[in-house]
Design an enzyme around this catalytic site. Structure first.
Site, mmCIF file in Angstrom:
data_model
loop_
_atom_site.group_PDB
_atom_site.id
_atom_site.type_symbol
_atom_site.label_atom_id
_atom_site.label_comp_id
_atom_site.label_asym_id
_atom_site.label_seq_id
_atom_site.Cartn_x
_atom_site.Cartn_y
_atom_site.Cartn_z
ATOM 1 N N SER A 288 0.835 -1.206 0.000
ATOM 2 C CA SER A 288 0.000 0.000 0.000
ATOM 3 C C SER A 288 0.869 1.255 0.000
ATOM 4 O O SER A 288 1.874 1.336 0.710
ATOM 5 C CB SER A 288 -0.890 0.020 1.247
ATOM 6 O OG SER A 288 -1.512 1.289 1.361
ATOM 7 N N LYS B 68 -14.167 -2.526 3.066
ATOM 8 C CA LYS B 68 -14.919 -1.275 2.934
ATOM 9 C C LYS B 68 -16.393 -1.401 3.357
ATOM 10 O O LYS B 68 -16.933 -0.496 3.971
ATOM 11 C CB LYS B 68 -14.810 -0.734 1.503
ATOM 12 C CG LYS B 68 -13.402 -0.212 1.182
ATOM 13 C CD LYS B 68 -13.326 0.411 -0.205
ATOM 14 C CE LYS B 68 -11.919 0.927 -0.480
ATOM 15 N NZ LYS B 68 -11.795 1.568 -1.788
ATOM 16 N N ALA C 124 -14.952 0.565 -6.325
ATOM 17 C CA ALA C 124 -14.354 1.766 -6.911
ATOM 18 C C ALA C 124 -15.272 2.336 -7.994
ATOM 19 O O ALA C 124 -15.495 3.550 -8.064
ATOM 20 C CB ALA C 124 -12.982 1.437 -7.494
ATOM 21 N N ASP D 288 -13.223 8.249 -2.283
ATOM 22 C CA ASP D 288 -12.786 7.754 -3.598
ATOM 23 C C ASP D 288 -13.372 8.565 -4.753
ATOM 24 O O ASP D 288 -12.664 8.929 -5.695
ATOM 25 C CB ASP D 288 -13.191 6.278 -3.780
ATOM 26 C CG ASP D 288 -12.200 5.320 -3.139
ATOM 27 O OD1 ASP D 288 -11.034 5.701 -2.930
ATOM 28 O OD2 ASP D 288 -12.604 4.168 -2.848
ATOM 29 N N ASN E 6 -20.476 -3.880 -17.366
ATOM 30 C CA ASN E 6 -19.873 -4.796 -16.390
ATOM 31 C C ASN E 6 -20.126 -6.243 -16.766
ATOM 32 O O ASN E 6 -21.124 -6.573 -17.410
ATOM 33 C CB ASN E 6 -20.448 -4.520 -14.990
ATOM 34 C CG ASN E 6 -19.699 -5.281 -13.909
ATOM 35 O OD1 ASN E 6 -18.470 -5.198 -13.836
ATOM 36 N ND2 ASN E 6 -20.402 -6.027 -13.078
ATOM 37 N N THR F 202 -20.942 -8.807 -14.834
ATOM 38 C CA THR F 202 -22.137 -9.368 -14.206
ATOM 39 C C THR F 202 -23.278 -8.367 -14.312
ATOM 40 O O THR F 202 -23.248 -7.306 -13.664
ATOM 41 C CB THR F 202 -21.862 -9.695 -12.716
ATOM 42 O OG1 THR F 202 -20.699 -10.516 -12.635
ATOM 43 C CG2 THR F 202 -23.045 -10.388 -12.071
HETATM 44 P P1 NAP Z 1 -14.115 -4.901 -6.746
HETATM 45 O O1 NAP Z 1 -15.074 -4.260 -5.810
HETATM 46 O O2 NAP Z 1 -13.648 -6.284 -6.473
HETATM 47 O O3 NAP Z 1 -14.781 -4.866 -8.210
HETATM 48 C C1 NAP Z 1 -14.114 -5.417 -9.302
HETATM 49 C C2 NAP Z 1 -14.884 -5.122 -10.586
HETATM 50 O O4 NAP Z 1 -14.090 -5.599 -11.657
HETATM 51 C C3 NAP Z 1 -16.229 -5.796 -10.706
HETATM 52 O O5 NAP Z 1 -17.098 -4.974 -11.453
HETATM 53 C C4 NAP Z 1 -15.894 -7.066 -11.482
HETATM 54 O O6 NAP Z 1 -16.969 -7.551 -12.269
HETATM 55 C C5 NAP Z 1 -14.830 -6.553 -12.403
HETATM 56 N N1 NAP Z 1 -13.909 -7.623 -12.825
HETATM 57 C C6 NAP Z 1 -13.010 -8.267 -12.048
HETATM 58 N N2 NAP Z 1 -12.346 -9.178 -12.775
HETATM 59 C C7 NAP Z 1 -12.841 -9.108 -14.034
HETATM 60 C C8 NAP Z 1 -12.552 -9.794 -15.253
HETATM 61 N N3 NAP Z 1 -11.614 -10.738 -15.307
HETATM 62 N N4 NAP Z 1 -13.240 -9.475 -16.352
HETATM 63 C C9 NAP Z 1 -14.198 -8.509 -16.319
HETATM 64 N N5 NAP Z 1 -14.521 -7.814 -15.195
HETATM 65 C C10 NAP Z 1 -13.836 -8.111 -14.073
HETATM 66 O O7 NAP Z 1 -12.778 -4.006 -6.879
HETATM 67 P P2 NAP Z 1 -12.621 -2.442 -6.685
HETATM 68 O O8 NAP Z 1 -12.336 -2.147 -5.257
HETATM 69 O O9 NAP Z 1 -13.782 -1.768 -7.310
HETATM 70 O O10 NAP Z 1 -11.276 -2.127 -7.468
HETATM 71 C C11 NAP Z 1 -11.234 -2.177 -8.884
HETATM 72 C C12 NAP Z 1 -9.874 -1.656 -9.357
HETATM 73 O O11 NAP Z 1 -9.755 -0.284 -9.033
HETATM 74 C C13 NAP Z 1 -8.683 -2.340 -8.693
HETATM 75 O O12 NAP Z 1 -7.679 -2.553 -9.660
HETATM 76 C C14 NAP Z 1 -8.212 -1.339 -7.666
HETATM 77 O O13 NAP Z 1 -6.823 -1.447 -7.406
HETATM 78 C C15 NAP Z 1 -8.539 -0.037 -8.376
HETATM 79 N N6 NAP Z 1 -8.711 1.083 -7.450
HETATM 80 C C16 NAP Z 1 -7.921 2.174 -7.630
HETATM 81 C C17 NAP Z 1 -8.067 3.248 -6.789
HETATM 82 C C18 NAP Z 1 -7.193 4.448 -6.991
HETATM 83 O O14 NAP Z 1 -7.072 5.266 -6.064
HETATM 84 N N7 NAP Z 1 -6.582 4.611 -8.155
HETATM 85 C C19 NAP Z 1 -9.028 3.235 -5.763
HETATM 86 C C20 NAP Z 1 -9.826 2.098 -5.624
HETATM 87 C C21 NAP Z 1 -9.649 1.019 -6.475
HETATM 88 P P3 NAP Z 1 -18.146 -8.474 -11.647
HETATM 89 O O15 NAP Z 1 -19.126 -7.527 -11.041
HETATM 90 O O16 NAP Z 1 -18.659 -9.186 -12.817
HETATM 91 O O17 NAP Z 1 -17.489 -9.372 -10.624
#
Ligand code: NAP
Length: 271
Positions: free
Chosen positions: A11, A62, A127, A98, A147, A149
Site C-alpha cells: 500500500s 470497505k 471503486a 474515492d 460490467n 455481471t
Molecule cells: P471490486 O469491488 O472487487 O470490483 C471489481 C470489478 O471488476 C467488478 O465490477 C468485477 O466484475 C470486475 N472484474 C473483475 N475481474 C474481471 C474480469 N476478469 N473481467 C471482467 N470484469 C472483471 O474491486 P474495486 O475495489 O472496485 O477495485 C477495482 C480496481 O480499481 C482495482 O484494480 C483497484 O486497485 C482499483 N482502485 C484504484 C483506486 C485508486 O485510487 N486509483 C481506488 C480504488 C480502487 P463483476 O461484477 O462481474 O465481478
C-alpha cells in the site's frame, strides 16, 4: 494513523500520509496494518481503544467497516462503504473519499468537468460505484455502466439515478469520458487488452478522456492504446493521491499538501 487491508504490504497510503505529515510539520505517523477478512470490526474496536486518529480502509473491508461506524457521511451511506474512518471524541465517523478524489484527479490531469458530459464506466465494484455516484452528483448527462455481471451493473447504474443506465461495449464511441474501474490491466497477461476489456479499444478516439483506476503499472495497456489513438489518458495514481489527501483533511482539519504527496508517489519507481 494507518491503513487496514489484505494484502497491504505494498500500500502507498503510509508513504503518502507520512510525506504529508512531514510537509505539515506534524509529529504523526501512518503505518500499514495487515487485517484479514473477518477481522474488520475487531480492528476498528482497536482503533477506538487506541485512539488512532484516522484509518484508511481498503480491500476487503470497505463494506464491513461501514457497518461498524457510529456515524457516516451521506456519500458513505449511499455507497454502503467507507474508505476513510475518523476518530472523533470517541466516535468512529465513516466517509468515502474515492469519488471526490477521482474527480479531483480528473480535473488536475485533464481539466475535465463531468457536468453535462457523457460518461462510461467499466466495472460495478466498490471503486466503480464511488466513481458512478460522483459523476452523477457532478451533473453528468449520462453514466453508462458496462460490467461482466449484469445484475451488479444494474445496481451500480441505479446510483446515478436518471443519468444512469446499463450499456455495452459499443457505447464507448459516444462517451466523452471512459473510466476503467476493474482490476483488468493490473498485470500483463498473454492476451492483448482488446481481448480482455468489455469495450472495443479500437473505437477510442481523439476528444475523449480515458481514465484507468489501475495504477500498477502506471501506464496500463488501456492507457497505451488510448494515447496511441489520440485520447487523453489519465492514470490511477491521481485518484490515489487525491482520495488520500481528502482523508488527511478529514483527520487533521488542515489543507492537505497535495504537491508533497504527489512528489512522494512519483519518487517511487514505477512498475
Ligand atoms: P471490486 O469491488 O472487487 O470490483 C471489481 C470489478 O471488476 C467488478 O465490477 C468485477 O466484475 C470486475 N472484474 C473483475 N475481474 C474481471 C474480469 N476478469 N473481467 C471482467 N470484469 C472483471 O474491486 P474495486 O475495489 O472496485 O477495485 C477495482 C480496481 O480499481 C482495482 O484494480 C483497484 O486497485 C482499483 N482502485 C484504484 C483506486 C485508486 O485510487 N486509483 C481506488 C480504488 C480502487 P463483476 O461484477 O462481474 O465481478
Amino acid at each position: 494513523m494507518g491503513v487496514i487491508g489484505d494484502p497491504i504490504a505494498h500500500s502507498l497510503s503510509p508513504l503518502l500520509h507520512n510525506a504529508a505529515f512531514d510537509a505539515l510539520g506534524l509529529d504523526w505517523v501512518s503505518v500499514a496494518f495487515p487485517v484479514g477478512a473477518g477481522s474488520t470490526a475487531a480492528a476498528l474496536e482497536g482503533m477506538r481503544a487506541m485512539k488512532i486518529a484516522g484509518l484508511s480502509v481498503t480491500m476487503p473491508h470497505k463494506e464491513q467497516a461501514y457497518e461498524a461506524m457510529d456515524d457516516t457521511t451521506e456519500v458513505a451511506r449511499r455507497l454502503g462503504a467507507v474508505n476513510c474512518v475518523t476518530w472523533r471524541d470517541g466516535a468512529l465517523v465513516g466517509d468515502s473519499t474515492d469519488g471526490e478524489g477521482f474527480l479531483a484527479a480528473l480535473r488536475r490531469a485533464a481539466g475535465f468537468d463531468p457536468g453535462a458530459r457523457r460518461c462510461l464506466v467499466i466495472g460495478a465494484g466498490g471503486a466503480a460505484r464511488a466513481v458512478i455516484l460522483a459523476l452523477a452528483e457532478a451533473g453528468a448527462a449520462e453514466v453508462v455502466v458496462v460490467n461482466r455481471t449484469p445484475a451488479r451493473a444494474e445496481a451500480a447504474a441505479a446510483l446515478a439515478g436518471k443519468a444512469g443506465r446499463v450499456g455495452s461495449g459499443v457505447d464507448v464511441v459516444d462517451a466523452e469520458l471512459v473510466v476503467q474501474a476493474t482490476p483488468l490491466g493490473m498485470t500483463r497477461g498473454e492476451g492483448s487488452v482488446s481481448d480482455e476489456l468489455p469495450i472495443d479499444v479500437d473505437a477510442l478516439h481523439v476528444g475523449q478522456v480515458v481514465a484507468d483506476l489501475v495504477y500498477h503499472p502506471r501506464l496500463t495497456p488501456l492507457l497505451e492504446v488510448a494515447t496511441a489513438r489520440g485520447a487523453v489518458a489519465v492514470g490511477g495514481v491521481g485518484m490515489l493521491v487525491h482520495q488520500g489527501a481528502l482523508a488527511l483533511e478529514r483527520w487533521t482539519g488542515l489543507v492537505a499538501p497535495v504537491e508533497a504527496m504527489w512528489a512522494a508517489v512519483q519518487a517511487r519507481p514505477s512498475a
